[in-house]
Design a protein around this motif. Structure first.
Motif, PDB file in Angstrom:
ATOM      1  N   PHE B 184      -2.415  -2.009  -3.437  1.00 36.66           N
ATOM      2  CA  PHE B 184      -3.153  -1.375  -2.170  1.00 36.66           C
ATOM      3  C   PHE B 184      -2.619  -2.390  -1.010  1.00 36.66           C
ATOM      4  CE2 PHE B 184      -6.442  -4.452  -3.594  1.00 36.66           C
ATOM      5  CZ  PHE B 184      -6.645  -5.275  -2.238  1.00 36.66           C
ATOM      6  N   GLU B 186       0.595  -3.217  -1.200  1.00 33.38           N
ATOM      7  CA  GLU B 186       2.066  -2.789  -1.150  1.00 33.38           C
ATOM      8  C   GLU B 186       1.833  -1.677  -0.207  1.00 33.38           C
ATOM      9  OE1 GLU B 186       3.840  -2.405  -5.040  1.00 33.38           O
ATOM     10  OE2 GLU B 186       5.685  -2.706  -4.360  1.00 33.38           O
ATOM     11  N   SER B 187       0.798  -0.749  -0.745  1.00 33.90           N
ATOM     12  CA  SER B 187       0.452   0.277  -0.110  1.00 33.90           C
ATOM     13  C   SER B 187       0.511   0.374   1.508  1.00 33.90           C
ATOM     14  CB  SER B 187      -0.585   1.128  -0.775  1.00 33.90           C
ATOM     15  OG  SER B 187      -1.063   1.799   0.261  1.00 33.90           O
ATOM     16  N   ALA B 188      -0.258  -0.930   1.779  1.00 32.71           N
ATOM     17  CA  ALA B 188      -0.235  -1.118   3.240  1.00 32.71           C
ATOM     18  C   ALA B 188       0.803  -1.268   3.864  1.00 32.71           C
ATOM     19  CB  ALA B 188      -1.522  -2.194   3.678  1.00 32.71           C
ATOM     20  N   VAL B 189       1.717  -2.064   3.362  1.00 33.23           N
ATOM     21  CA  VAL B 189       2.969  -2.538   3.750  1.00 33.23           C
ATOM     22  C   VAL B 189       3.740  -1.048   3.934  1.00 33.23           C
ATOM     23  CG1 VAL B 189       5.124  -3.768   3.350  1.00 33.23           C
ATOM     24  CG2 VAL B 189       3.062  -4.992   2.775  1.00 33.23           C
ATOM     25  N   GLY B 192       3.233   0.703   7.152  1.00 35.47           N
ATOM     26  CA  GLY B 192       3.583   0.315   8.305  1.00 35.47           C
ATOM     27  C   GLY B 192       2.543  -0.610   9.087  1.00 35.47           C
ATOM     28  N   VAL B 193       1.752  -1.339   8.276  1.00 36.78           N
ATOM     29  CA  VAL B 193       0.705  -2.145   8.658  1.00 36.78           C
ATOM     30  C   VAL B 193       1.166  -3.615   9.025  1.00 36.78           C
ATOM     31  CG1 VAL B 193      -1.327  -3.549   8.080  1.00 36.78           C
ATOM     32  CG2 VAL B 193      -1.206  -1.206   7.533  1.00 36.78           C
ATOM     33  N   SER B 194       0.869  -4.144  10.328  1.00 35.37           N
ATOM     34  CA  SER B 194       1.286  -5.309  10.736  1.00 35.37           C
ATOM     35  C   SER B 194       0.892  -6.442   9.752  1.00 35.37           C
ATOM     36  CB  SER B 194       0.857  -5.575  12.112  1.00 35.37           C
ATOM     37  OG  SER B 194      -0.607  -5.906  12.076  1.00 35.37           O
ATOM     38  N   ARG B 195       1.625  -7.661  10.054  1.00 37.32           N
ATOM     39  CA  ARG B 195       1.276  -8.905   9.251  1.00 37.32           C
ATOM     40  C   ARG B 195      -0.046  -9.347   9.265  1.00 37.32           C
ATOM     41  NH1 ARG B 195       5.886 -13.169   8.486  1.00 37.32           N
ATOM     42  NH2 ARG B 195       7.558 -11.606   8.835  1.00 37.32           N
ATOM     43  N   ARG B 197      -2.782  -7.510  10.344  1.00 41.85           N
ATOM     44  CA  ARG B 197      -3.781  -6.705   9.864  1.00 41.85           C
ATOM     45  C   ARG B 197      -3.554  -6.784   8.314  1.00 41.85           C
ATOM     46  NH1 ARG B 197      -6.578  -2.181  11.392  1.00 41.85           N
ATOM     47  NH2 ARG B 197      -7.129  -0.860   9.615  1.00 41.85           N
ATOM     48  N   LYS B 201      -7.177  -7.737   7.110  1.00 40.73           N
ATOM     49  CA  LYS B 201      -7.985  -6.764   6.722  1.00 40.73           C
ATOM     50  C   LYS B 201      -7.761  -6.276   5.159  1.00 40.73           C
ATOM     51  CE  LYS B 201     -10.243  -2.941   7.997  1.00 40.73           C
ATOM     52  NZ  LYS B 201     -11.437  -2.957   8.522  1.00 40.73           N
ATOM     53  N   HIS B 202      -6.517  -6.726   4.455  1.00 32.13           N
ATOM     54  CA  HIS B 202      -6.436  -6.305   3.240  1.00 32.13           C
ATOM     55  C   HIS B 202      -6.501  -7.191   2.175  1.00 32.13           C
ATOM     56  CE1 HIS B 202      -5.263  -2.033   4.206  1.00 32.13           C
ATOM     57  NE2 HIS B 202      -4.900  -2.529   5.359  1.00 32.13           N
ATOM     58  N   PRO B 205     -10.034 -10.333   2.780  1.00 29.99           N
ATOM     59  CA  PRO B 205     -11.339  -9.782   2.214  1.00 29.99           C
ATOM     60  C   PRO B 205     -11.445  -9.560   0.838  1.00 29.99           C
ATOM     61  CG  PRO B 205     -10.663  -8.410   4.227  1.00 29.99           C
ATOM     62  CD  PRO B 205      -9.380  -9.296   3.948  1.00 29.99           C
ATOM     63  N   ASN B 206     -10.301  -9.199   0.252  1.00 31.98           N
ATOM     64  CA  ASN B 206     -10.367  -8.886  -0.972  1.00 31.98           C
ATOM     65  C   ASN B 206     -10.187 -10.268  -1.876  1.00 31.98           C
ATOM     66  OD1 ASN B 206     -10.653  -5.958  -1.706  1.00 31.98           O
ATOM     67  ND2 ASN B 206      -9.097  -5.861  -0.060  1.00 31.98           N
TER      68      ASN B 206
ATOM     69  N   ARG C  81       8.768   3.488   8.969  1.00 34.44           N
ATOM     70  CA  ARG C  81       7.706   3.745   8.016  1.00 34.44           C
ATOM     71  C   ARG C  81       6.600   4.843   8.449  1.00 34.44           C
ATOM     72  NH1 ARG C  81       7.518  -2.157   6.459  1.00 34.44           N
ATOM     73  NH2 ARG C  81       8.508  -1.861   4.359  1.00 34.44           N
ATOM     74  N   PHE C  88       1.706   5.762  -4.693  1.00 31.86           N
ATOM     75  CA  PHE C  88       1.801   4.869  -5.878  1.00 31.86           C
ATOM     76  C   PHE C  88       1.135   5.481  -7.066  1.00 31.86           C
ATOM     77  CE2 PHE C  88       2.171   2.379  -2.322  1.00 31.86           C
ATOM     78  CZ  PHE C  88       2.929   1.249  -2.420  1.00 31.86           C
ATOM     79  N   SER C  93      -5.761   1.262  -8.199  1.00 31.30           N
ATOM     80  CA  SER C  93      -5.253   0.082  -7.684  1.00 31.30           C
ATOM     81  C   SER C  93      -4.718   0.109  -6.264  1.00 31.30           C
ATOM     82  CB  SER C  93      -4.436  -0.924  -8.568  1.00 31.30           C
ATOM     83  OG  SER C  93      -3.192  -0.273  -8.663  1.00 31.30           O
ATOM     84  N   SER C  94      -4.302   1.526  -6.070  1.00 35.99           N
ATOM     85  CA  SER C  94      -3.542   1.442  -4.582  1.00 35.99           C
ATOM     86  C   SER C  94      -4.534   1.690  -3.513  1.00 35.99           C
ATOM     87  CB  SER C  94      -2.417   2.651  -4.978  1.00 35.99           C
ATOM     88  OG  SER C  94      -2.965   3.794  -4.996  1.00 35.99           O
ATOM     89  N   ASN C  96      -7.243   0.274  -1.043  1.00 33.36           N
ATOM     90  CA  ASN C  96      -8.006  -0.987  -0.808  1.00 33.36           C
ATOM     91  C   ASN C  96      -9.542  -0.621  -1.062  1.00 33.36           C
ATOM     92  OD1 ASN C  96      -9.610  -3.219   0.396  1.00 33.36           O
ATOM     93  ND2 ASN C  96      -8.178  -3.393   2.185  1.00 33.36           N
ATOM     94  N   ARG C 158      -3.656   9.526   2.732  1.00 29.23           N
ATOM     95  CA  ARG C 158      -3.314   8.640   3.590  1.00 29.23           C
ATOM     96  C   ARG C 158      -1.703   8.581   3.695  1.00 29.23           C
ATOM     97  NH1 ARG C 158      -4.499   2.957   3.998  1.00 29.23           N
ATOM     98  NH2 ARG C 158      -2.909   1.575   3.246  1.00 29.23           N
TER      99      ARG C 158
END
Lengths: 363, 296, 277, 294
Positions: B184, B186-189, B192-195, B197, B201-202, B205-206, C81, C88, C93-94, C96, C158
Motif C-alpha cells: 500500500f 508502493e501504491s501511494a508512491v 503520486g503522494v508527496s514524501r 504525506r 499518513k501511510h 500510522p501503520n 503520475r 497491484f 496489502s495494496s 492502506n 483509486r
C-alpha cells in the motif's frame, strides 16, 4: 557458509570495538580527576601533575584512546582504588563463582523450560499451556531480588531446608583453585564441601533462572506451534509418523534455531543479573564486585567488569552463531544467507515484536 | 463479528489451526488487569494524600510491628508505616519508569525512523551503535553510568534511558522498514503522494501500534531495573519510599519482619503483571490476523 | 508518437549476477492494451515498476507522451503520475488499512490538486466508485470489510480517479477466484474502452492476457523474447520459448487435452526426459 | 470397478466462537480403484477440508458421516488404525512445495521416513528412495539425495513431496492443489508425472483444485463443490460437454481460454446463480450487508 561466518565475525568485531569506545567515553565523562585520585588524597599540586603526566592525561584524547585500547589488549584494565589490585586479577578471582552460578541457572533453565514449552505447544489451551503462560507472566513480573528473598524466607526461614545465604557451609573451607566453589571442592577431593557448596547454590540458581525460564518456554512454545502447524509436519503425519517422531524430530529440531539464539543472549544477560542475585545471597562474583565498586565510586573495576561481561557476551553469541550453522543447514548456503533480508540482526530480534527486552531477566 | 471460519479456509485453502483462546470482548484476566492499571495510576497520582501516616517519619518505638488494624502492612525497621510508604512509592517508582520510557520512546522512534528511511550508511552506523547497546544487559551499563553520575534516582533514570533506547530504535526500524515495503505504500508512491504525506499518513500510522504494546510491556521491565538498581543501593537513596529501596532496607530482616519485604515486592509484582497482561491484550487486539471488525 | 515508449531499459539488483530486466523495449499506443507475460522471475513485475518509476532503472529511457521520465526531476515525475497509474496484485496489502474508501479513492484527487473542494471531491469519488460497480454506501468503510474482488475494484477506482491515460496492472486477478476474476477482467476491458485507457497488463496466465490484450510481449530471463499482435503471438509463435509456454497451458476441454497428452507422449518417447528446473 | 475411497454424508465442523461451525455439509464422493477424481471448487468451498478429513490431519476438526478407504471405516476409528493408513493407505501432496518439506532435514531422510517407520532397513529405504526420485525425473538423484530442501527449485521440491507421498505405495493419492504454486511449464510436467505414476502403480487419485482447465486433462470424474456441498458430479467428458448445474456452467464460462474467441465476453458465476462475495472475517450477517457484488 564463509559469507555467513565472515558476516558474524565482522559483527562481533564491530560490537567489541564499540564496547571499547563506550568504555573509554565512560572513563572520560567521569566526574572528578583521575590524576588526583591516583595521586592520593593528600597529594600536592606537583604530585597530581606528575600523576597526570604518568597517566598520560595531558595528551590529546585520540592518543589517550589508543593508549587505552593498547592497555586493554595487554590485559591492563586499571587498578582498583580500594583493593589496590589490578582489576583483571580481581575479576579473575570472582568471575568463576559467577560463571558457576550462571551455569547452574542455565541448566535449570533448559531442563524446565524446554519440556514446558513443548507441552504447552502440543496441548495448546490446556493445563500445560496455562501453566506456561502463568510462569511467563510471573517470570516477567517478579523482581529477581525479591523472589530471592522470598525463597530465603520460605526455604531457609520457615522450612529450614536450605541455607539462607553464602557460598559454603560454616566452618568448611576449600582452597581457591579456580574460584568456583563447587569445582574447587571437587578438585580438592572434599565430597562434604562439594555437597555443601551445591546446596548453597540451589536457591541462587533458581532465583537467577526464574525470569529466563519463562522466555525460553515461550520461545519454544511459539516456534513449536509454528512448526506443528506447518505443512511439513502435516506431511510427516500424513506418512504415518508417530506423534513422538513428529513432535521431537520435526518440531523440536526447528524450534532449536530461535531457541539457541536466545539462550546465547541469555547467558550474557544472566551474568548481568548476578548483580542482583549475588547481592541478595551474599555470594562472591562479578556482580557483587561491581556493586561494591559502584558504591565506592571505584571507576576502573566497573569499567573493567563491563568490558569483561561484554566480551563474554560477544564470544557466547559468536559461538551460538557457529552452532546455528550446524542446526540450520540453510546458513551453509551463501546464496541463501545473502537473500535473507536481515542477516545482521539476531534471529531473536527478528522473531517477534519484542527486541532484546524479551530475553528475560533484568536487562 | 469474530469468526474463525473464513480465516482457516483462506487462499491456500489449507485449514490452519486458528487460535483457540478467542472470546468476545476482553477476557476476564485482562479485564481485571486493565482495572488494576487504572487503579495503580490513580494511586500514583493521589498516593501522598491518601497515605494514613507520614511515610518518612522515623519512630523506632514502633519498629517492625506486624500488620495490624493500625498498620495494615505493618511497620519497617525504622517504625515507618509500610502501607503509607507503598502508596507514596507508587509515585516515585512509576514516575521514574514513565520518564525513562518517554525518553526512550522519543529517541527510539527518531533513531529508528531515520535509520529505516535514511540512506544505507546512516542505517548502518545507527544500527551498529544499537548493536553495542544491545550487547550488554541494561543493568550492567546502568552501573557504569551510575559510577559516572554518582548514585541516585536521577542518575538511575538517565542511565536506564541511555541503555534502553537501542531496543526501541531496532523495533521502530524493523517495523518502519517493513511498512515502507508494504504494497500500500508502493501504491501511494505510484499515485503520486508527496514524501511527507507518505511518511505521516501511510508509513507511521501503520507502524506505531506495536510501539504502544512494547511501551506497556516495558513498564514492568523498566520498573524492575529501577527497583533493582535501588535495591543494590545505586538508585533511589535511603529515606526514599521507592519500592526497590524499601525491599533493600527490609532485606536485612528477612526472618523477623517479612511484611516490610513482602508488601513492596507485591506492589512491584502486581503492577508488573497488570501492565504485562494489558500489553498482551493490546498485542492480541492489534494483530491483524486476530483483529475483529469495527472501524477505529 | 506513442503514448508510452520504453527503450532499452535495464535493471540489475544488488548482489545478483544477471540483470532482472535486460534491455527491454516496447511502446504502448493510446487506448491499446499490451500484455506482458512470463513465468515467475522473468522480470515482468520489475519491468512494470520500472515503467511506473517505482524503481530507478540502471539504463534506458521511459518516455510518456514526449516527456522523459528516467532521471526527471521530482516535479516532472509527480506530474507524470497523474497520467500513469498502477494496480497491484494483492488487494489485501495494496490498500492502506487505516484509510476509508473515500480517502483511498480521493487521495489522488487531493494530492494532484484536481479537486480541492471536499464536497466536489466526494462526488467524484462516488462517481468513480459507481464506474467500478461499488456505490456511495461503501464510502466510509475500511478495506478490511471487503472481499478480495471488491478490494480490487477499490484499488482500480483509486487508480482511475485521477483519469490517467495509462494503467499498469501487475497480476491484478491472480489472487482472485475464477468467478471474481472474470468480473474484474470484464471491468478492466470496459474501463479501457470507456476512458480510452492504455493498459499495460502483467500476468503469468497466457489465456487471461489473450482475453484482454491486443498486443503481447513474452518475457523470459529479463528479456522480451517475442512481441507482437495477439494473433501473431498466439497463432504463429516464432520463439521456441513462447511455443513451449503455449503448449503447457491447459485448456478446459477433455478431448483436446487427451489429444495433446498423447502427442506429448509420442514426442517424449523420442527425446530424453523433460527439462529439469 | 470397486470403490477405493467412499465418502458419504461427510460433515466437518470446527470449534467456533460460540458454537461449532460446520464447513462441510454432507458430502458424498467416490474414488473407484485406479481412477482419477477431481474435486473442484473455489476458495471456501470446503474441498480441501473434505480431502484432508480422509487422513484426519486436523485435530480441531469434528468429523461425522462415513469415510471408507478400501472398505475400512475411518470415521471414529482408533487413532492407531488411522495412522496405519496414512502413507500406506493414502498419500498426500500439498499445494506449496516451499513449505511442505522440513527445512532442516535432508530430503533423503524425509523420503525414507515413511519406509523406515514401517520397519524397512535404512539401506533398502535409501535405494528405493533414490530409485523413486530418479523415476520422478530428478537428475542425478543419488547425489542429490542428501541435499536440503532449499537447494531445490519449486518444481523439484514438488517431485520430492510426491516421492514422500507415494514411496510407501498407497492405493490412493490425495493431491491438494499440487501445482497451484508452480509455473505453467512445471505445472504441466508435474501433472504429467502424477498421471504416469498413478497409472503405473494403479493408484486412485483425488485431485483437489480450483482450476477446471487442469481437470480436463487429468481427471476421469469430476466433483464440483460449493459452500461445503457437492453441486454436481459427473464423468469428465459429460461435465465439460453438458454441465448440469448453473454454478458449473458459470465457472466454465468464467475461464479465459486459449481456444476461444477473445471478443466473446466472459460470463460470471453471478450470471447463473445468486452470489455474494464471501467477506473474510465477516461471514453471515455482514456479508449480506456487503452483498454488493454484481
Amino acid at each position: 557458509m564463509i559469507r555467513y561466518l565472515a558476516q558474524r565475525l565482522a559483527l562481533a568485531v564491530v560490537v567489541l570495538a564499540g564496547l571499547l569506545v563506550m568504555a573509554f567515553v565512560m572513563v572520560q565523562i567521569l566526574p572528578g580527576d583521575p590524576a588526583r585520585a591516583a595521586a592520593g588524597r593528600n597529594a600536592t599540586a606537583e604530585q597530581v601533575e606528575a600523576a597526570r603526566v604518568a597517566l598520560g592525561l595531558d595528551e590529546p584524547v585520540i592518543q589517550q584512546f589508543w593508549r587505552f585500547i593498547g592497555r586493554v589488549f595487554q590485559g591492563d584494565l586499571g587498578t582498583s582504588v580500594f583493593t589496590h589490585q589490578p582489576v583483571l586479577q580481581d575479576i579473575a578471582a570472582v568471575l568463576p563463582s559467577s560463571l558457576e552460578l550462571v551455569a547452574a541457572a542455565m541448566i535449570i533453565n533448559i531442563v524446565v523450560a524446554v519440556p514446558l514449552g513443548v507441552f504447552a505447544a502440543y496441548r495448546r489451551g490446556r493445563a500445560a499451556d496455562v501453566a506456561a503462560r502463568l510462569l511467563a507472566l510471573l517470570g516477567a513480573a517478579l523482581p529477581v531480588f525479591w523472589l530471592g528473598l522470598l525463597l530465603q524466607l520460605f526455604f531457609a526461614g520457615t522450612l529450614k531446608w536450605l541455607p539462607l545465604y553464602g557460598q559454603i557451609g560454616f566452618g568448611m573451607d576449600v582452597p581457591t583453585i579456580t574460584g568456583a566453589t563447587t569445582i574447587d571442592a571437587l578438585l580438592s577431593g572434599d565430597p562434604a564441601a562439594f555437597g555443601s557448596s551445591l546446596v548453597y547454590l540451589i536457591l541462587p540458581a533458581i532465583t537467577l533462572s526464574a525470569s529466563f525460564i519463562a522466555v525460553i518456554a515461550r520461545t519454544v512454545r511459539s516456534s513449536m506451534i509454528t512448526a506443528l502447524d506447518s505443512d511439513y509436519v502435516a506431511l510427516a503425519r500424513a506418512t504415518g509418523a508417530s506423534e513422538f517422531r513428529v513432535v521431537v524430530r520435526h518440531g523440536l529440531r526447528n524450534a532449536l534455531i530461535p531457541m539457541s539464539t536466545i539462550l546465547g543472549m541469555q547467558l550474557g544477560w544472566m551474568l548481568g543479573t548476578t548483580v542482583l542475585v549475588e547481592s541478595t545471597f551474599n555470594r562472591t562474583g562479578i556482580g557483587a564486585y561491581m556493586v561494591t565498586a559502584v558504591l565506592q565510586t571505584d571507576i576502573y573495576p566497573v569499567i573493567g567488569s563491563i568490558i569483561v561481561i561484554g566480551i563474554v557476551f560477544i564470544v557466547t553469541n559468536f559461538v551460538v552463531d557457529l552452532l546455528q550453522l550446524w542446526i540450520n543447514p540453510r546458513l551453509r548456503d551463501s546464496a541463501w544467507v545473502r537473500r535473507r533480508p536481515a542477516a545482521g540482526i539476531p534471529v531473536a530480534a527478528q522473531a517477534g515484536l519484542t527486541p532484546a527486552g524479551s530475553v528475560g531477566g533484568v536487562r | 463479528m469474530t469468526a474463525l471460519l473464513p480465516a482457516r479456509l483462506r487462499p491456500s485453502s489449507s485449514p490452519r489451526r486458528a487460535p483457540r483462546r478467542r472470546r468476545r470482548g476482553v477476557p476476564v484476566a485482562e479485564r481485571i488487569a486493565l482495572v488494576v492499571v487504572v487503579l495503580i495510576i490513580v494511586i500514583a497520582i493521589i498516593g501522598p494524600w491518601i497515605a494514613p501516616y507520614d511515610p518518612y517519619r522515623v519512630d523506632l518505638a514502633q519498629a517492625l510491628q506486624p500488620p495490624s488494624a493500625a498498620h495494615w502492612f505493618g511497620t519497617d525497621v525504622n517504625g515507618r508505616d509500610v502501607l503509607s510508604r507503598v502508596l507514596v512509592g507508587a509515585q516515585v517508582t512509576l514516575s521514574a519508569t514513565g520518564i525513562v520510557l518517554l525518553i526512550t520512546l522519543v529517541i527510539g522512534v527518531i533513531v529508528g525512523t531515520v535509520a529505516a528511511l535514511g540512506g544505507r550508511v546512516v542505517d548502518e552506523v545507527l544500527m551498529r551503535i544499537t548493536d553495542i547497546g544491545l550487547a550488554l544487559p541494561s543493568i550492567i551499563l546502568a552501573l557504569g553510568f551510575a559510577v559516572a553520575l554518582g548514585p541516585g534516582l536521577q542518575s538511575a533514570v538517565v542511565a536506564i534511558a541511555a541503555t534502553w533506547w537501542p531496543g526501541y530504535a531496532r523495533l521502530v526500524r524493523s517495523i518502519v522498514r517493513e511498512t515502507r515495503h508494504a504494497e500500500f505504500v508502493e501504491s501511494a508512491v505510484a499515485l503520486g503522494v508527496s514524501r511527507w504525506r507518505l511518511v505521516t499518513k501511510h508509513i507511521l500510522p501503520n507502524s506505531l501500534d506495536p510501539m504502544y504494546v512494547q511501551v506497556t510491556l516495558d513498564v514492568a521491565a523498566v520498573m524492575l531495573v529501577i527497583s533493582g538498581l535501588s535495591f543494590v543501593g545505586v538508585g533511589a537513596q535511603v529515606p526514599s519510599a521507592e519500592w526497590g529501596a524499601m525491599i533493600a532496607s527490609a532485606a536485612d530482616n528477612v526472618l523477623n519482619g517479612w511484611w516490610a519485604l513482602v508488601f513492596p515486592g507485591l506492589a512491584i509484582a502486581i503492577t508488573a503483571i497488570a501492565f504485562n497482561l494489558s500489553g498482551d491484550w493490546l498485542r492480541v487486539r492489534q494483530d491483524p490476523t486476530l483483529r475483529d471488525g469495527g472501524a477505529r | 508518437m506513442s503514448l508510452l515508449a520504453v527503450t532499452e531499459v535495464t535493471k540489475r539488483f544488488a548482489g545478483q549476477h544477471a540483470p532482472a530486466v535486460d534491455s527491454v523495449s516496447f511502446t504502448l499506443e493510446r487506448g491499446s492494451a499490451l500484455g506482458l507475460v512470463g513465468e515467475s522471475g522473468s522480470g515482468k513485475s520489475t519491468t512494470a515498476r520500472l515503467v511506473a518509476g517505482l524503481i530507478k532503472p540502471d539504463a534506458g529511457s521511459v518516455v510518456l507522451d514526449g516527456t522523459e521520465l528516467v532521471g526527471a526531476p521530482r516535479a516532472t515525475l509527480q506530474a507524470a503520475r497523474r497520467e500513469l497509474q498502477f494496480v497491484f496484485q494483492d488487494p489485501f496489502s495494496s490498500l492502506n488499512p487505516r484509510m476509508r474508501v473515500s480517502e483511498l479513492v480521493g487521495e489522488g484527487l487531493l494530492v494532484h490538486g484536481i479537486e480541492r473542494d471536499a464536497a466536489k471531491r466526494r462526488d467524484r469519488v462516488v462517481e468513480t466508485l459507481e464506474s467500478v460497480g461499488l456505490d456511495s454506501s461503501h464510502l466510509d468503510r475500511y478495506p478490511r470489510s471487503f472481499s478480495g474482488g471488491q478490494r480490487q475494484r477499490i484499488a482500480i477506482a483509486r487508480a482511475i480517479a485521477v483519469r490517467p491515460r495509462v494503467l499498469i496492472c501487475d497480476e491484478p486477478v491472480s489472487s482472485l477466484d475464477v468467478s471474481v476474476q472474470a468480473q474484474v477482467l470484464n471491468l478492466l476491458g470496459d474501463l479501457r474502452e470507456k476512458l480510452d485507457l492504455a493498459l499495460l497488463f502483467i500476468a503469468h496466465d497466457l489465456a487471461v492476457v489473450r482475453y484482454l490484450c491486443d498486443r503481447v510481449a513474452v518475457m523470459n530471463g529479463g528479456r522480451i523474447v517475442e512481441i507482437g499482435s495477439r494473433d501473431q503471438v498466439y497463432e504463429h509463435p516464432q520463439d521456441a520459448y513462447t511455443r513451449a509456454l503455449l503448449d503447457a497451458v491447459p485448456v478446459p476441454d477433455p478431448a483436446r487435452e487427451r489429444a495433446r497428452r498423447s502427442a506429448l507422449a509420442a514426442s517424449r518417447s523420442v527425446t530424453a526426459p523433460g527439462v529439469n528446473s | 470397478m470397486t470403490a477405493l475411497l467412499e465418502i458419504s454424508g461427510l460433515r466437518v465442523s470446527y470449534p467456533g466462537v460460540d458454537e461449532p461451525v460446520e464447513v462441510v455439509h454432507g458430502v458424498d464422493l467416490v474414488v473407484p480403484q485406479g481412477r482419477k477424481v477431481a474435486l473442484v471448487g473455489e476458495s471456501g468451498s470446503g474441498k480441501s477440508v473434505t480431502a484432508r478429513s480422509v487422513l484426519q490431519l486436523d485435530p480441531d476438526a469434528t468429523i461425522a458421516g462415513s469415510i471408507r478407504l478400501g472398505g475400512q471405516e475411518l470415521v471414529g476409528a482408533a487413532p492407531k488404525i488411522v495412522r496405519g493408513i496414512r502413507g500406506s493407505g493414502a498419500g498426500l501432496v500439498f499445494q506449496d512445495p516451499l513449505t511442505s518439506l522440513n527445512p532442516v532435514m535432508r530430503i533423503g531422510w524425509q523420503i525414507m521416513q515413511p519406509l523406515v517407520i514401517r520397519g524397512v532397513s535404512k539401506k533398502e529405504a535409501r535405494e528405493r528412495g533414490i530409485a523413486l526420485l530418479d523415476r520422478l525425473g530428478v537428475v542425478n538423484a543419488a547425489a542429490r539425495f542428501d541435499d536440503y530442501p532449499h537447494q531445490f527449485s519449486g518444481g523439484m521440491r514438488q517431485r520430492v513431496v510426491i516421492a514422500i507421498a507415494i514411496i510407501a505405495e498407497p492405493a490412493l493419492l490425495i493431491a491438494d492443489e499440487p501445482t497451484t504454486a508452480l509455473d505453467v511449464q512445471v505445472q504441466a510436467q508435474v501433472l504429467e508425472l502424477l498421471h504416469e505414476v498413478a497409472d503405473e502403480r494403479g493408484m486412485g487419485v483425488l485431485l483437489i483444485t480450483h482450476d477446471l482447465a487442469i481437470v480436463a486433462g487429468f481427471a476421469d470424474d469430476v466433483v464440483v463443490m460449493r459452500h461445503g456441498e457437492v453441486v454436481e458430479s459427473a464423468p469428465v467428458d459429460e461435465l465439460f460437454a453438458a454441465p448440469k448445474h448453473p454454478y458449473t456452467r458459470g465457472l466454465l464460462g468464467a475461464i479465459p481460454r486459449l481456444d476461444s474467441d477473445p471478443s466473446v465476453r466472459l460470463t460470471s458465476v453471478a450470471d447463473y446463480v445468486d452470489t455474494f462475495e464471501t467477506v473474510d472475517d465477516e461471514p453471515a450477517a455482514p456479508a449480506a450487508e456487503n452483498g454488493a457484488a454484481r
